[in-house]
Structure formats: C-alpha cells, structure tokens
Write an enzyme that holds these catalytic residues in place. Structure first.
Site, PDB file in Angstrom:
ATOM      1  N   VAL A  14       0.817  -1.228   0.000  1.00 35.20           N
ATOM      2  CA  VAL A  14       0.000   0.000   0.000  1.00 35.20           C
ATOM      3  C   VAL A  14       0.846   1.272   0.000  1.00 35.20           C
ATOM      4  CG1 VAL A  14      -1.991  -1.072   1.098  1.00 35.20           C
ATOM      5  CG2 VAL A  14      -0.243   0.046   2.519  1.00 35.20           C
ATOM      6  N   LYS A  38      14.121  -1.551   8.384  1.00 36.99           N
ATOM      7  CA  LYS A  38      13.136  -2.560   7.983  1.00 36.99           C
ATOM      8  C   LYS A  38      13.472  -3.795   8.805  1.00 36.99           C
ATOM      9  CE  LYS A  38      10.016  -4.514   5.243  1.00 36.99           C
ATOM     10  NZ  LYS A  38       8.654  -4.070   4.983  1.00 36.99           N
TER      11      LYS A  38
HETATM   12  N1  LIG Z   1       1.019   6.945  -5.070  1.00 35.51           N
HETATM   13  C1  LIG Z   1       1.567   5.980  -5.791  1.00 35.51           C
HETATM   14  N2  LIG Z   1       1.464   6.007  -7.153  1.00 35.51           N
HETATM   15  C2  LIG Z   1       2.009   5.026  -7.898  1.00 35.51           C
HETATM   16  N3  LIG Z   1       2.681   3.991  -7.411  1.00 35.51           N
HETATM   17  C3  LIG Z   1       2.819   3.925  -6.065  1.00 35.51           C
HETATM   18  C4  LIG Z   1       2.280   4.898  -5.199  1.00 35.51           C
HETATM   19  N4  LIG Z   1       2.590   4.542  -3.934  1.00 35.51           N
HETATM   20  C5  LIG Z   1       3.287   3.410  -4.010  1.00 35.51           C
HETATM   21  N5  LIG Z   1       3.439   3.028  -5.284  1.00 35.51           N
HETATM   22  C6  LIG Z   1       4.122   1.829  -5.772  1.00 35.51           C
HETATM   23  O1  LIG Z   1       3.390   0.704  -5.285  1.00 35.51           O
HETATM   24  C7  LIG Z   1       4.259  -0.377  -4.980  1.00 35.51           C
HETATM   25  C8  LIG Z   1       4.035  -0.797  -3.536  1.00 35.51           C
HETATM   26  O2  LIG Z   1       4.498   0.233  -2.675  1.00 35.51           O
HETATM   27  P1  LIG Z   1       5.440  -0.105  -1.449  1.00 35.51           P
HETATM   28  O3  LIG Z   1       6.521  -1.035  -1.862  1.00 35.51           O
HETATM   29  O4  LIG Z   1       5.846   1.187  -0.832  1.00 35.51           O
HETATM   30  O5  LIG Z   1       4.394  -0.890  -0.527  1.00 35.51           O
HETATM   31  P2  LIG Z   1       4.635  -1.519   0.917  1.00 35.51           P
HETATM   32  O6  LIG Z   1       3.431  -1.239   1.710  1.00 35.51           O
HETATM   33  O7  LIG Z   1       5.925  -1.059   1.439  1.00 35.51           O
HETATM   34  O8  LIG Z   1       4.702  -3.080   0.595  1.00 35.51           O
HETATM   35  P3  LIG Z   1       5.344  -4.277   1.503  1.00 35.51           P
HETATM   36  O9  LIG Z   1       4.249  -4.750   2.370  1.00 35.51           O
HETATM   37  O10 LIG Z   1       5.765  -5.275   0.487  1.00 35.51           O
HETATM   38  O11 LIG Z   1       6.495  -3.715   2.263  1.00 35.51           O
HETATM   39  C9  LIG Z   1       5.667   0.139  -5.282  1.00 35.51           C
HETATM   40  O12 LIG Z   1       6.049  -0.264  -6.579  1.00 35.51           O
HETATM   41  C10 LIG Z   1       5.521   1.652  -5.218  1.00 35.51           C
HETATM   42  O13 LIG Z   1       6.478   2.342  -5.996  1.00 35.51           O
HETATM   43  C1  LIG Z   2       6.608 -10.208   1.033  1.00 32.15           C
HETATM   44  C2  LIG Z   2       5.751  -8.975   1.143  1.00 32.15           C
HETATM   45  N1  LIG Z   2       6.301  -7.942   0.308  1.00 32.15           N
HETATM   46  C3  LIG Z   2       5.577  -8.484   2.555  1.00 32.15           C
HETATM   47  N2  LIG Z   2       6.788  -7.865   3.024  1.00 32.15           N
HETATM   48  C4  LIG Z   2       5.092  -9.556   3.492  1.00 32.15           C
HETATM   49  C5  LIG Z   2       3.642  -9.419   3.688  1.00 32.15           C
HETATM   50  C6  LIG Z   2       3.076 -10.443   4.649  1.00 32.15           C
HETATM   51  C7  LIG Z   2       1.594 -10.420   4.728  1.00 32.15           C
HETATM   52  C8  LIG Z   2       1.060 -11.515   5.553  1.00 32.15           C
HETATM   53  C9  LIG Z   2      -0.453 -11.499   5.672  1.00 32.15           C
HETATM   54  O1  LIG Z   2      -1.017 -10.554   6.247  1.00 32.15           O
HETATM   55  O2  LIG Z   2      -1.085 -12.403   5.144  1.00 32.15           O
HETATM   56 MG   LIG Z   3       7.611  -2.112   1.952  1.00 33.90          MG
END
Ligand SMILES: Nc1ncnc2c1ncn2[C@@H]1O[C@H](COP(=O)(O)OP(=O)(O)OP(=O)(O)O)[C@@H](O)[C@H]1O
Ligand SMILES: C[C@H](N)[C@H](N)CCCCCC(=O)O
Ligand SMILES: [Mg+2]
Length: 220
Positions: A14, A38
């Site tokens: 997200v 992280k």
């Molecule tokens: N506002 C946005 N517009 C377009 N793309 C976005 C936006 N915000 C995030 N993204 C893209 O969406 C993808 C997911 O974002 P991100 O990796 O930050 O999620 P996360 O919550 O950290 O995921 P995880 O649970 O895997 O750590 C990435 O490729 C990021 O560049």
């Molecule tokens: C691998 C991925 N990008 C995340 N870091 C891990 C997300 C775990 C989610 C588990 C769950 O809620 O089912």
């Molecule tokens: Mg992330």
C-alpha cells in the site's frame, strides 16, 4: 531532536516503503540525520552473500545515515511470504531483541529513525508475537499508510482500533492512492477524515512514475 516513527499500512503493497522514503526525504531536506529501518524483510535477492530487499535499498537511498545492513534489517528472507512462514522454512525464529538492539543503535546515529513494519499491523512474526507487539516494544508513535482502494475504509478503521487497543499513539495517517481508478476518491477520503482518530498528514495521488520526492507531508 530524536524521534522514531513506526510505519504501518492497511495491507501489504500500500506504499509503506514509499511513504517511509517520503518521510526520510522530508527530514533530510530539513537538515536532520534520518535513517530507515526494515526489521524484517521477505522477498529478498542475494547480493554479496547477503539477502537484500528492495525495501531496504529504497530506505537506504532516501536516508542520509549509513549503517550496517544487519542493523537496518536484522531479518531477511528470500521468499515473499509472511515472515513467520519464511523464517520457519529456514529454521529461524524471529525474536524482538535483535530488532530492538538495531533500533537503539540507529537512534544513537540519527535524529530520525523511520521503522517500516511488515504488511499490515498484525502480521505474525513468530508463534506468539506479531508486528503490533514489535511496535509496542519499540514504543513508537504509529503512522498509518492507507492504500486508497475499495476495501480500505474497513482496513483503516480496524487498524486504528488495533493501534489504540495496544495503547499506541496514532500520530497520523497518509492517504496514498494505489488504485488510479478508484471511484468516489473524495468521498472515501472524507469518510476516513470523519472517522480516523488522528490527523491526515498527506494525500498523495497515484503517480504513473512513483516518486517519493514529490510527496508533501505535514509532519513536524
Ligand atoms: N502513489 C503511488 N502512485 C504510484 N505507485 C505507487 C504509489 N505509492 C506506491 N506506489 C508503488 O506501489 C508499490 C508498492 O508500494 P510499497 O513497496 O511502498 O508498498 P509496501 O506497503 O511497502 O509493501 P510491503 O508490504 O511489500 O512492504 C511500489 O512499486 C511503489 O512504488
Ligand atoms: C513479502 C511482502 N512484500 C511483505 N513484506 C510480506 C507481507 C506479509 C503479509 C502476511 C499477511 O497478512 O497475510
Ligand atoms: Mg515495503
């Protein structure tokens, strides 16, 4: 100033990393020493004999304090799985202590430490603890990234409830439009503004080419 933040989200994917980078950028632009952490990453590739995740690479690019990989990311796993499952597959049990040690070390080196959670707020880390327990152990104010798409209202409200139930402070939330075609975006935003018990720190629309340098946040 010494300040840490715990970044959680309504789900995996997200924009937690994206917004953690935006926060780091926000603080480095003001002259602070800022570093991302992280604690647990899954979905890593091997680089020079160590497991490296894209999350960690991005956090390192956004911060301005160098720190050992082991400190920034004490637990790293190859498969993109829930952490307790990825850990079990290689005979590891995730413990909070190494994470707390790493956090302490980073707090000594930096003014701002941004800790990105794993997935949503209650993702298991081991048989008895989850990321909410980690946030409690770190004792940090929580920032919730709401991935704006259908279903996010329920996820956001449940998460806010869980944060309060753990006695943690919801320092604010950020609306991040992950779905470029989300219908009734404004009405959904207003629904969150009326119901979430914290300040909205930013509203970021979907970008064809995502760039965290372009995020505007109201964080002091
Ligand atoms: N506002 C946005 N517009 C377009 N793309 C976005 C936006 N915000 C995030 N993204 C893209 O969406 C993808 C997911 O974002 P991100 O990796 O930050 O999620 P996360 O919550 O950290 O995921 P995880 O649970 O895997 O750590 C990435 O490729 C990021 O560049
Ligand atoms: C691998 C991925 N990008 C995340 N870091 C891990 C997300 C775990 C989610 C588990 C769950 O809620 O089912
Ligand atoms: Mg992330």
């Amino acid at each position: 100033m010494k300040q840490g933040f715990f970044i959680t989200g309504t789900d995996t994917g997200v924009g937690k990393t994206f917004m953690s980078c935006a926060l780091l950028h926000h603080f480095t632009q003001q002259g602070y020493r800022a570093v991302g952490m992280k604690p647990v990453s899954a979905g890593c590739r091997e680089v020079d004999g160590a497991w490296l995740s894209e999350d960690v690479e991005q956090l390192q690019a956004a911060g301005n304090v160098g720190a050992p990989l082991q400190t920034v990311n004490p637990y790293a796993f190859e498969p993109p799985l829930a952490p307790h499952i990825a850990a079990a597959q290689v005979g590891v049990e995730i413990a909070l202590d190494p994470i707390l040690q790493g956090f302490k070390a980073l707090m000594q080196q930096a003014d701002i430490v941004v800790v990105e959670g794993v997935g949503g707020f209650r993702v298991p880390l081991n048989a008895t603890q989850d990321t909410a327990d980690l946030a409690v152990a770190l004792g940090l104010p929580v920032i919730l990234v709401v991935g704006m798409r259908l279903g996010c209202l329920n996820h956001a409200l449940l998460t806010a409830e869980a944060i309060a139930a753990r006695g943690l402070q919801l320092a604010g939330w950020i609306a991040n439009q992950v779905d470029p075609d989300m219908l009734a975006f404004e009405e959904n935003l207003e629904s969150l503004q009326q119901r979430l018990p914290a300040e909205c720190l930013g509203i970021h629309l979907h970008q064809a080419v995502p760039d965290w340098r372009e995020v505007n946040l109201k964080v002091r």
